[in-house]
Each structure stands twice: as structure tokens, then as C-alpha cells.
Design an enzyme around this catalytic site. Sequence first.
Site, PDB file in Angstrom:
ATOM      1  N   GLN A  54      29.855  54.582  41.974  1.00  0.00           N
ATOM      2  CA  GLN A  54      30.352  54.654  40.590  1.00  0.00           C
ATOM      3  C   GLN A  54      29.470  53.860  39.627  1.00  0.00           C
ATOM      4  OE1 GLN A  54      32.599  56.497  39.119  1.00  0.00           O
ATOM      5  NE2 GLN A  54      33.106  57.551  41.011  1.00  0.00           N
ATOM      6  N   SER A  55      28.211  53.736  39.933  1.00  0.00           N
ATOM      7  CA  SER A  55      27.302  52.950  39.085  1.00  0.00           C
ATOM      8  C   SER A  55      27.238  53.494  37.657  1.00  0.00           C
ATOM      9  CB  SER A  55      25.909  52.967  39.713  1.00  0.00           C
ATOM     10  OG  SER A  55      24.944  52.475  38.793  1.00  0.00           O
ATOM     11  N   ASN A  56      27.619  52.646  36.692  1.00  0.00           N
ATOM     12  CA  ASN A  56      27.450  53.014  35.282  1.00  0.00           C
ATOM     13  C   ASN A  56      25.969  53.121  34.949  1.00  0.00           C
ATOM     14  OD1 ASN A  56      30.315  52.689  34.568  1.00  0.00           O
ATOM     15  ND2 ASN A  56      29.946  50.517  34.934  1.00  0.00           N
ATOM     16  N   ALA A 106      23.494  54.041  36.930  1.00  0.00           N
ATOM     17  CA  ALA A 106      22.899  55.284  37.434  1.00  0.00           C
ATOM     18  C   ALA A 106      23.243  56.437  36.495  1.00  0.00           C
ATOM     19  CB  ALA A 106      23.400  55.560  38.852  1.00  0.00           C
TER      20      ALA A 106
END
Length: 316
Positions: free
Chosen positions: A75-77, A79
Site C-alpha cells: 500500500q505504498s503511497n 509507489a
Amino acid sequence: MKSLDQFPKLPLGIFPTPIQKLENISRLLHTNVYVKRDDLTGLGLGGNKVRKLEFLLADAKAKGAEVVFTTGGAQSNHAMLTAAAAGKVGMEVILLLKQRGVTRCAGNLLLERILGTDVRFVDTDDYADIYAEMDRIGEALGKPYYKIPCGGSNALGTLGYVDCAREIAGQGMDFDHIVCAEGSGGTMAGMALGAKLFLPGTKVHGMMVDRGPFDRITPALMREAAALLGAEVEITPEDYLLRDVCGPGYAIPSEAGNAAVSLMAEQEGLFLDPVYTGKAFGGLLALAEEGVFREDDQVLFLHSGGAGGLFAVEME
Ligand SMILES: *Cc1c(COP(=O)(O)O)cnc(C)c1O
């Protein structure tokens, strides 16, 4: 020392972001609390990574890269924003994400679906393996490629928040304290170095939402960014105040963080996220409780975004 303006930047966002007073929270905490709205940086759903990407993607372009790689949790913002930014500037993007966190098509993964991003999950938690995999894929593609580290937290990405401190200095208010989340380190390191350069007298507090070791990562990034700038500064532990707000673990909501998310929503109508900004604001509430802020102090909380991930968390 070089000027920040000597480093090329792509215009990805909308700056300066506003600073607002949180009137109700100020009353509750008996001090003056303001928020720096970096959730409104103007690309995707906003967030702190836009400032870093302006520098990083300018560097990628200057080096002739056609493909950009980055990594992070599922869930990397960071990325997701890298994918949004890369498309905007005409570069291909490949995300190598760890299978940590919510991996179904929700939150940032849903946004990446909409963006048409090439997302690949990697079966390792070791960033060295992931960067090696980027090299393998990049060489097989036979196109010039550029690797952005997790969170965009290298020396160049850190300049994004040195620049933010300069921006705050230009907004006409003095702050006694700045409070921000620390996840991969670049935001806190940049803010702390930037405060040293542009906001003398402001204490910067990094709220650690992951297991560090941030007592080593923070000064190391500050020194590397200072070296890029050619700034002769001596970094001491008073320049970067750290507090552990991680709770049960990175990306696992904490009770204090969730209470802070609710308080901000109820009192001010602003949404924080339980992974970064909620835990960081919980840390600010703890500092207030401990009497760190005086009644006439001016305290600035950095809202670093996180809306994308908000729709993929389960809060009790
Ligand atoms: C990445 C992130 C942070 C932490 O910033 P770092 O530079 O990685 O320490 C804080 N808030 C949000 C919403 C983020 O996405």
C-alpha cells in the site's frame, strides 16, 4: 553553499501548500497548533512524496532514463505517486512491491489499477534483493532505467523537504516546533536539515512509524543532503528529535494513532491515515500531554498525505 534552485525540479505539484490554524485542537491542547497541508500537493491524492519526486524524476530525465523503478509495501503511497508522476512526464514505471500490508485491489493498488501501472509483487523483504531484481529487469528490457529507493529517501529526495522548510520560512510565521511522521526518513531528515538552514530556533520532531534505526538513518540522510548542497553544518542529536509511535508495527494501526485520526476528523474535518499521519499526530498529542508545548508556542504539524492507503486499512 549551493542554492536549492540549482537542482532541477519537474513541476509536478502545486506549491506553496497552505498553512492553517487548527482552532479547536489549539483550544483543547492549550497551545497554537497549525497544519502544513502537504496532503494538498496537487498530484494524485497529494502527499509528501510529490516534493521528493520533483527532484528525483528531474534527475531521471536528465540522465536519459525511460523506465523508472521503485518499491515499498503493497500500500505504498510513494509507489502510487511515483506511478502517477512518471505517467505525467512520459516515463514508464515498474513497481516492485513487497507483499506486506493489504494486497487486494483496494487503496493504492486500486489507484495503480486505474493508472494502468505495471505492479509486480516480490517474494522478499530484503531491499538489496529488490534493487538487484530492478537491475535484472532493466537490463532485460534494454532501456535506460532509473531506480528510486523506498520512500524516495536518498539525499536528492531529502532535498524535497529541505525545500519545504524554505517554503515555510517564506510563509511569514515563526514556529517553535514542527512535527512530522518518519517512515523511510527523507521527510524528517529534510525538514530537520531545512530547519537548521532556514528556520533557526524551530525544533523538529520525527514521529517514527516504523522500526529504524532512525537514530542512524536521520543524521546520515541529513549529512548526505547537506553534502549535496555543499552546506557546512554540524549535525547533532538536538537537530532531530525522535519519538517511537510505531505501536504494534509498521502499517498496523495503533490505539493512539486511531484516536488521533478520530480527533482530527471530529474537531477539524481533516482526514489523517492510521499508518503515518495518525500515528504522527498521536505523537504530537503525547508531547502536548507531557507539557512540551507552552501556551504561546506555535506548533506546526505536517500533514504528509496518505489518503490512498486510507481506503485499504481496517480500523477497529
Ligand atoms: C511516506 C510517507 C510518510 C513518511 O515519509 P518518509 O520520508 O518516508 O519518512 C509520511 N506520511 C505519508 C502519508 C507517507 O506516505
